[in-house]
Design an enzyme around this catalytic site. Structure first.
Site, PDB file in Angstrom:
ATOM      1  CG  ASP A 260       7.535  -5.983  -0.558  1.00 33.96           C
ATOM      2  OD1 ASP A 260       8.210  -5.052  -1.264  1.00 33.96           O
ATOM      3  OD2 ASP A 260       6.036  -5.633   0.048  1.00 33.96           O
TER       4      ASP A 260
ATOM      5  CE1 TYR B  94       2.302  -1.441   2.864  1.00 31.91           C
ATOM      6  CE2 TYR B  94       3.980  -2.413   2.200  1.00 31.91           C
ATOM      7  CZ  TYR B  94       2.960  -2.114   1.788  1.00 31.91           C
ATOM      8  OH  TYR B  94       3.103  -3.870   1.242  1.00 31.91           O
TER       9      TYR B  94
ATOM     10  CE  LYS C 129       4.128  -4.178  -2.460  1.00 34.29           C
ATOM     11  NZ  LYS C 129       5.445  -4.225  -1.021  1.00 34.29           N
TER      12      LYS C 129
END
Length: 352
Positions: free
Chosen positions: A62, A67, A94
């Site tokens: 993930d 990030y 995401k």
């Protein structure tokens, strides 16, 4: 329709892959640390950590544009392209944030929690166009023709405060429609939320057809309120859960005797420290490592498909896989319940 039925792509027969919750595996790899979460990490360390995850059998990875402002996706994509050329890994990322240039940023200091060399920062955008742009950019950074799972990132009042209603409307009116189109066309296998609170999940499930939810914390050795409404709702809707943060930001890994105790992204309050100390005492009496109990407990619930602890090094990957295999006697779980340290209605792991 929910996870077991929805997690099937609709591409041409030779490219078709049926994706079930069981395929995620009990242990997943969270890629925030390789995006330089809180501190810089050399490229070779990031590569070695992803390689260690693969070598220890992890197949679910993930990540998110947020990030490291694309750094995590780039590092994960580069390593997986080399060690997994057949793209057998299951990858989730995401949407809900776009990366915007910040040419004057000090790249040596933490920005939004990351020490990243990328001259961009993330800004919220849950619109239809924003989600489509985010998905396309993630595919490029990840070097993948398609992304298996797409989560809407950080909806909810905890994140947005007084802007919560506006952001939720933007998502339901725009971003969710984009995600649904991507799933229905077979461009992604499954869609869901990646969040830190259960209230927003219940709200969105009242308006949207989701396959799974990546939930940080909220069902751990320290927290089981999700048993009251959220997990039964997920069971009724056939929505599976990927549980991030099974150590509640660290205190269930270090224990109450550690130095710098953190719970829910902040210094641990006295009542939490006392509760962890009580759980530790039962662990010591039964010879059970606290972090082993913390990893194994959530997986006893039928809706929890996988847990994703924070792992920053190859050694931590090895430790997590070992902890997941530690035999824990039934008497240990029963004593926790008898002492009201976990809820008596919580499903308990079977002796492994």
């Amino acid at each position: 329709m929910g996870a077991a039925r929805r997690m099937t792509c609709t591409m041409e027969a030779e490219d078709r892959r049926t994706l079930s919750p069981a395929m995620l595996g009990p242990l997943g790899f969270g890629s925030a640390p390789i995006g330089n979460l809180y501190q810089a990490m050399p490229d070779d360390e990031a590569t070695a950590t992803v390689e260690a995850a693969w070598q220890h059998g992890l197949r679910y990875f993930d990540t998110a544009p947020h990030y490291g402002f694309g750094l995590s996706e780039k590092r994960l994509g580069e390593t997986l392209a080399r060690i997994d050329p057949g793209q057998q890994a299951i990858v989730s990322t995401k949407v809900g944030r776009l990366l915007a240039p910040v040419p004057d940023a000090d790249l040596s200091r933490p920005r939004q929690g990351f020490v990243s060399p990328e001259p961009v920062e993330s800004c919220f955008d849950y619109s239809y166009d924003g989600v489509m742009r985010s998905w396309e950019a993630s595919r490029e950074r990840l070097r993948r023709e398609r992304i298996d799972i797409l989560y809407a990132h950080d909806l909810g009042e905890m994140t947005h405060g007084e802007d919560h209603a506006e952001r939720l409307a933007e998502f339901l009116d725009g971003g969710y429609r984009a995600m649904r189109e991507l799933r229905d066309s077979g461009a992604v296998d499954a869609i869901g939320l990646g969040v830190n609170e259960t209230a927003i999940c219940e709200t969105v499930l009242g308006h949207a057809d989701l396959d799974l939810i990546l939930l940080a914390g909220r069902y751990t050795l320290l927290e089981q309120d999700a048993l009251d409404g959220f997990l039964p709702l997920c069971a009724a809707r056939n929505v599976c859960i990927v549980l991030g943060g099974p150590f509640n930001s660290g205190i269930l890994a270090t224990g109450a005797k550690g130095g710098d105790l953190h719970y829910n992204y902040a210094p641990a309050p006295p009542d939490i420290v006392a509760r962890v100390a009580a759980i530790e005492a039962v662990c010591e009496a039964h010879g059970v490592p606290l972090p082993a109990a913390a990893l194994q407990f959530p997986l006893a619930h039928a809706q929890i498909a996988s847990v994703i602890p924070g792992t920053r090094t190859p050694g931590q990957i090895c430790s997590a896989t070992d902890l997941l295999a530690v035999p824990i006697p039934p008497d240990f779980w029963r004593e926790l319940a008898d002492r009201q340290l976990i809820r008596t209605d919580a499903p308990l792991p079977q002796n492994n």
